[in-house]
Design an enzyme around this catalytic site. Structure first.
Site, PDB file in Angstrom:
ATOM      1  N   HIS A 154      -6.947  40.940  26.930  1.00 38.04           N
ATOM      2  CA  HIS A 154      -7.032  41.166  25.483  1.00 38.04           C
ATOM      3  C   HIS A 154      -7.219  39.841  24.743  1.00 38.04           C
ATOM      4  CE1 HIS A 154      -6.315  45.432  25.407  1.00 38.04           C
ATOM      5  NE2 HIS A 154      -5.151  45.339  26.027  1.00 38.04           N
ATOM      6  N   HIS A 208      -4.330  42.249  32.669  1.00 39.64           N
ATOM      7  CA  HIS A 208      -4.835  43.160  31.629  1.00 39.64           C
ATOM      8  C   HIS A 208      -4.483  42.623  30.243  1.00 39.64           C
ATOM      9  CE1 HIS A 208      -5.383  47.051  29.475  1.00 39.64           C
ATOM     10  NE2 HIS A 208      -4.321  46.630  28.808  1.00 39.64           N
ATOM     11  N   GLU A 209      -3.216  42.218  30.045  1.00 38.71           N
ATOM     12  CA  GLU A 209      -2.784  41.721  28.738  1.00 38.71           C
ATOM     13  C   GLU A 209      -3.517  40.438  28.354  1.00 38.71           C
ATOM     14  OE1 GLU A 209      -0.914  43.307  26.642  1.00 38.71           O
ATOM     15  OE2 GLU A 209      -0.587  44.956  28.047  1.00 38.71           O
ATOM     16  N   GLU A 242      -8.930  48.719  25.626  1.00 35.31           N
ATOM     17  CA  GLU A 242      -8.133  48.929  26.843  1.00 35.31           C
ATOM     18  C   GLU A 242      -9.023  48.976  28.081  1.00 35.31           C
ATOM     19  OE1 GLU A 242      -4.809  48.892  27.158  1.00 35.31           O
ATOM     20  OE2 GLU A 242      -4.824  48.342  25.041  1.00 35.31           O
TER      21      GLU A 242
END
Length: 466
Positions: free
Chosen positions: A330, A326-327, A406
């Site tokens: 970004h 997920h990070e 997100e």
């Protein structure tokens, strides 16, 4: 009433408008918090759709924790707003400026040394803020966080940390402010361009050096040991061409049992930082007993009081990889660059408008500066007070954008085949941090930079868990 206000001098209109808007924002925030507290108080049973995600005990703990935090936020917010109003009404800003002039004058720096007086003013203002905010911070840490099992600090460690933070802040703030004021004074008609470029350089430098030189002053960073997790992180980074150079574990458990992970660095020098509380097999909070040991087997300092309050806190290795997926999403999707661009566009606009407004004498008269127009005071008046409506609107827009980012980062992790692991990781992290999964729609829309848990789980496709 409007007619009588318009009949007042312009400086009085500005002053009343600033106070009125400030209290309007406070009342709006208080109303939103009231709506959310009503949810905390009325939702005492686990909703049916959450039955397979959260047990009754955890649901009740999170409800009480968030209710205590909301009540605290109400009273601290009321105090802050009242304090700010009294400072403005009683002329606290011009008084502090005069006091700073007296102090600097005793050291041989007269009225001609405006930058010196500005630095003394800034030191006194930040010291006042630190002292008045300390009781609230102590209450939050040692009453609320302690009550709900998150605080791991002793009072001595907390106070030492507060002094260290103040000192480090001054070491950065004073030289930067001094140079900025000097640039504004010598920059001529286009000083706003030079001021913006200077703040851009400062922000890039701080981002670059923060984790290597500033953060280690407060927390211990150790390389993640060789093993399966590190190998998997490096493999995943290579699969998306993320230029990873190092993976660190930060000893967050000496302050709090909350968990986190982030990456930093520019260009080909990226580092990943994992909080020890995020790692199920690494977190000291999962070790039995009141004493803990570091990776080399040495006893840790007694200034932190780690206790196994949250047994088996954190995520297993596949879940950690999902969180990092997920990070890294970004980064891959350009969210970090987009946020930097937005921030710098906003900074440039603010400096341009500051250049337009700084010559308006009525702005200084509105805040009690009848005989002088100090540059630092102008920055404070314009950036903090005059721009406050714009800042509120921008904050809301960035919150909406953050939620969109997100969802996109979650979708990126899903595309990497980590939907199931991210699903379970989100549930675990929500439980570990006592997040309350039910939110008032208006409170959520205004405040939540991250989507509520249920919305994220639905977007992942409601992957079934054991």
């Amino acid at each position: 009433m409007l007619e009588s206000m318009l009949a007042l001098p312009v400086e009085k209109q500005i002053f009343l408008a600033v106070l009125g808007f400030s209290w309007t924002v406070y009342l709006w925030e208080a109303y939103l918090s009231y709506r959310q507290r009503r949810i905390y108080r009325s939702t005492t049973q686990v909703p049916q759709e959450l039955g397979k995600i959260m047990d009754t005990d955890t649901f009740e703990k999170s409800r009480l924790y968030q209710l205590d935090k909301s009540n605290f936020s109400f009273w601290s917010g009321l105090y802050s707003e009242t304090e700010g109003t009294l400072i403005l009404v009683l002329g606290g800003i011009p008084y502090l400026w005069s006091l700073a002039g007296t102090v600097s004058g005793r050291f041989g720096f007269g009225a001609a040394y405006e930058i010196t007086q500005s630095l003394v003013f800034l030191t006194l203002a930040t010291l006042f803020s630190a002292v008045t905010g300390l009781p609230w911070s102590i209450y939050s840490t040692f009453i609320i966080e302690e009550k709900h099992g998150f605080n791991q600090q002793t009072l001595g460690f907390f106070l030492k940390d507060a002094v260290k933070k103040f000192a480090v802040t001054q070491c950065i703030l004073l030289p930067v402010t001094s140079l900025l004021l000097h640039i504004i004074k010598i920059g001529g008609d286009f000083f706003f361009i030079y001021a913006w470029l200077f703040t851009l350089c400062v922000s890039l430098v701080l981002v670059t050096i923060y984790a290597d030189y500033i953060a280690p002053l407060f927390d211990k960073f150790t390389p993640l040991p060789e093993g399966e997790l590190k190998t998997d992180i490096e493999t995943m980074s290579q699969s998306i061409s993320f230029p990873l150079t190092k993976v660190y574990v930060v000893e967050g458990s000496k302050r709090s049992s909350h968990s986190n992970a982030y990456f930093y660095g520019f260009f080909k020098n990226k580092r990943i930082v994992l909080f020890d509380t995020l790692l199920e097999d690494y977190s000291p909070l999962n070790q039995a007993g009141d004493e803990r040991a570091d990776p080399e087997g040495n006893d840790m300092p007694s200034e932190s009081k780690v206790k196994p309050k949250n047994k088996k806190q954190g995520c297993n290795n596949p879940e950690i990889l999902a969180v990092l997926g997920h990070e890294l999403g970004h980064w891959k999707l350009g969210h970090t660059v987009k946020n930097i661009v937005i921030s710098q566009m906003n900074s440039f606009l603010c400096f341009f408008l500051f250049a337009v407004l700084i010559g308006r004498r009525e702005l200084f008269l509105a805040f009690g500066f009848n005989d002088s127009q100090p540059t630092l005071i102008g920055l404070m008046i314009i950036f903090q007070f005059i721009f406050s409506p714009y800042n509120e609107l921008l904050s809301f827009c960035l919150t909406v954008l953050s939620r969109r980012f997100e969802f996109q980062a979650d979708a990126f992790a899903l595309g990497m085949g980590k939907a199931s692991q991210l699903y379970s990781a989100l549930i675990k992290l929500n439980k570990d941090n006592l997040g309350f999964p039910v939110a008032d729609w208006l409170f959520s829309m205004w405040h939540y930079s991250h989507p509520p848990l249920l919305e994220r789980l639905r977007a992942l496709g409601n992957v079934k868990q054991d």
